[in-house]
Design an enzyme around this catalytic site. Structure first.
Site, PDB file in Angstrom:
ATOM      1  N   ARG A  47      -7.753   9.093   4.864  1.00  0.00           N
ATOM      2  CA  ARG A  47      -7.197   8.346   3.729  1.00  0.00           C
ATOM      3  C   ARG A  47      -8.313   7.874   2.803  1.00  0.00           C
ATOM      4  O   ARG A  47      -8.207   7.926   1.588  1.00  0.00           O
ATOM      5  CB  ARG A  47      -6.372   7.157   4.260  1.00  0.00           C
ATOM      6  CG  ARG A  47      -5.941   6.137   3.225  1.00  0.00           C
ATOM      7  CD  ARG A  47      -4.946   6.727   2.230  1.00  0.00           C
ATOM      8  NE  ARG A  47      -4.619   5.780   1.188  1.00  0.00           N
ATOM      9  CZ  ARG A  47      -5.370   5.519   0.118  1.00  0.00           C
ATOM     10  NH1 ARG A  47      -6.522   6.130  -0.046  1.00  0.00           N
ATOM     11  NH2 ARG A  47      -4.971   4.668  -0.802  1.00  0.00           N
ATOM     12  N   ILE A  61      -9.138  -2.458   2.336  1.00  0.00           N
ATOM     13  CA  ILE A  61      -7.986  -2.479   3.245  1.00  0.00           C
ATOM     14  C   ILE A  61      -7.706  -1.069   3.779  1.00  0.00           C
ATOM     15  O   ILE A  61      -6.745  -0.425   3.381  1.00  0.00           O
ATOM     16  CB  ILE A  61      -6.734  -3.103   2.582  1.00  0.00           C
ATOM     17  CG1 ILE A  61      -6.514  -2.537   1.185  1.00  0.00           C
ATOM     18  CG2 ILE A  61      -6.828  -4.606   2.520  1.00  0.00           C
ATOM     19  CD1 ILE A  61      -5.187  -2.940   0.582  1.00  0.00           C
ATOM     20  N   PRO A  62      -8.569  -0.605   4.704  1.00  0.00           N
ATOM     21  CA  PRO A  62      -8.372   0.742   5.241  1.00  0.00           C
ATOM     22  C   PRO A  62      -7.053   0.875   5.995  1.00  0.00           C
ATOM     23  O   PRO A  62      -6.647  -0.032   6.711  1.00  0.00           O
ATOM     24  CB  PRO A  62      -9.567   0.927   6.183  1.00  0.00           C
ATOM     25  CG  PRO A  62     -10.097  -0.431   6.456  1.00  0.00           C
ATOM     26  CD  PRO A  62      -9.725  -1.282   5.288  1.00  0.00           C
ATOM     27  N   HIS A  63      -6.398   2.009   5.779  1.00  0.00           N
ATOM     28  CA  HIS A  63      -5.133   2.304   6.456  1.00  0.00           C
ATOM     29  C   HIS A  63      -4.980   3.819   6.520  1.00  0.00           C
ATOM     30  O   HIS A  63      -5.714   4.537   5.867  1.00  0.00           O
ATOM     31  CB  HIS A  63      -3.952   1.660   5.726  1.00  0.00           C
ATOM     32  CG  HIS A  63      -3.896   1.984   4.273  1.00  0.00           C
ATOM     33  ND1 HIS A  63      -4.696   1.359   3.337  1.00  0.00           N
ATOM     34  CD2 HIS A  63      -3.161   2.873   3.586  1.00  0.00           C
ATOM     35  CE1 HIS A  63      -4.457   1.866   2.144  1.00  0.00           C
ATOM     36  NE2 HIS A  63      -3.521   2.788   2.269  1.00  0.00           N
ATOM     37  N   GLY A  64      -4.029   4.274   7.309  1.00  0.00           N
ATOM     38  CA  GLY A  64      -3.841   5.711   7.510  1.00  0.00           C
ATOM     39  C   GLY A  64      -3.105   6.388   6.372  1.00  0.00           C
ATOM     40  O   GLY A  64      -2.568   5.735   5.473  1.00  0.00           O
TER      41      GLY A  64
END
Length: 144
Positions: A47, A61-64
């Site tokens: 991502r 705000i790391p997310h998949g």
């Protein structure tokens, strides 16, 4: 929101050589808490390659990816405090990473609450300078 963030998912004074390492720290906290599979962390890195998850004010705000939904068991967030900062590219330095894994559309509410909290630089400073996980948890549970 109480179970979404717990002190076990808050890492204080983390050191990260680069954004990949920082994202792995945030993701591993979610894995250890049972919110996601280890594969989700790889999707968080994918991502990040598509577009940065840096949102400004020293926050990422790391997310998949959308395909990562199958790797999520329950909604949760992790908080990683990086006092020395980590380069997120394009001259952006993140001092705070909030890892997110959310079931269904829950991520929209979680994201907007985090964005509200982190839109105030004063709040970000308080989180980055917090000495305890409990202090950070209190800030997030007030807002989120």
């Amino acid at each position: 929101m109480k179970n979404i963030l717990t002190t076990e998912k808050i890492k204080l004074n983390a050191k990260a050589a680069n954004k990949e390492e920082a994202i792995r720290l945030a993701g591993d906290l979610l894995v250890q808490a049972g919110h996601v599979t280890a594969q989700y962390v790889e999707k968080m890195l994918e991502r990040e390659e598509l577009a940065t998850t840096y949102i400004g004010s020293g926050v990422a705000i790391p997310h998949g990816t959308n395909e990562a939904k199958a790797e999520i068991r329950s909604t949760g967030i992790s908080v990683v405090q990086v006092p020395d900062g980590v380069d997120f590219g394009e001259g952006n330095t993140a001092y705070l990473l909030v890892g997110i894994a959310a079931v269904g559309d829950e991520h929209l509410e979680v994201l907007s609450n985090i964005a509200i909290l982190c839109s105030e630089e004063e709040n970000v400073k308080r989180i980055v300078q917090a000495a305890t996980a409990e202090e950070i948890l209190a800030m997030f549970t007030e807002e989120v």
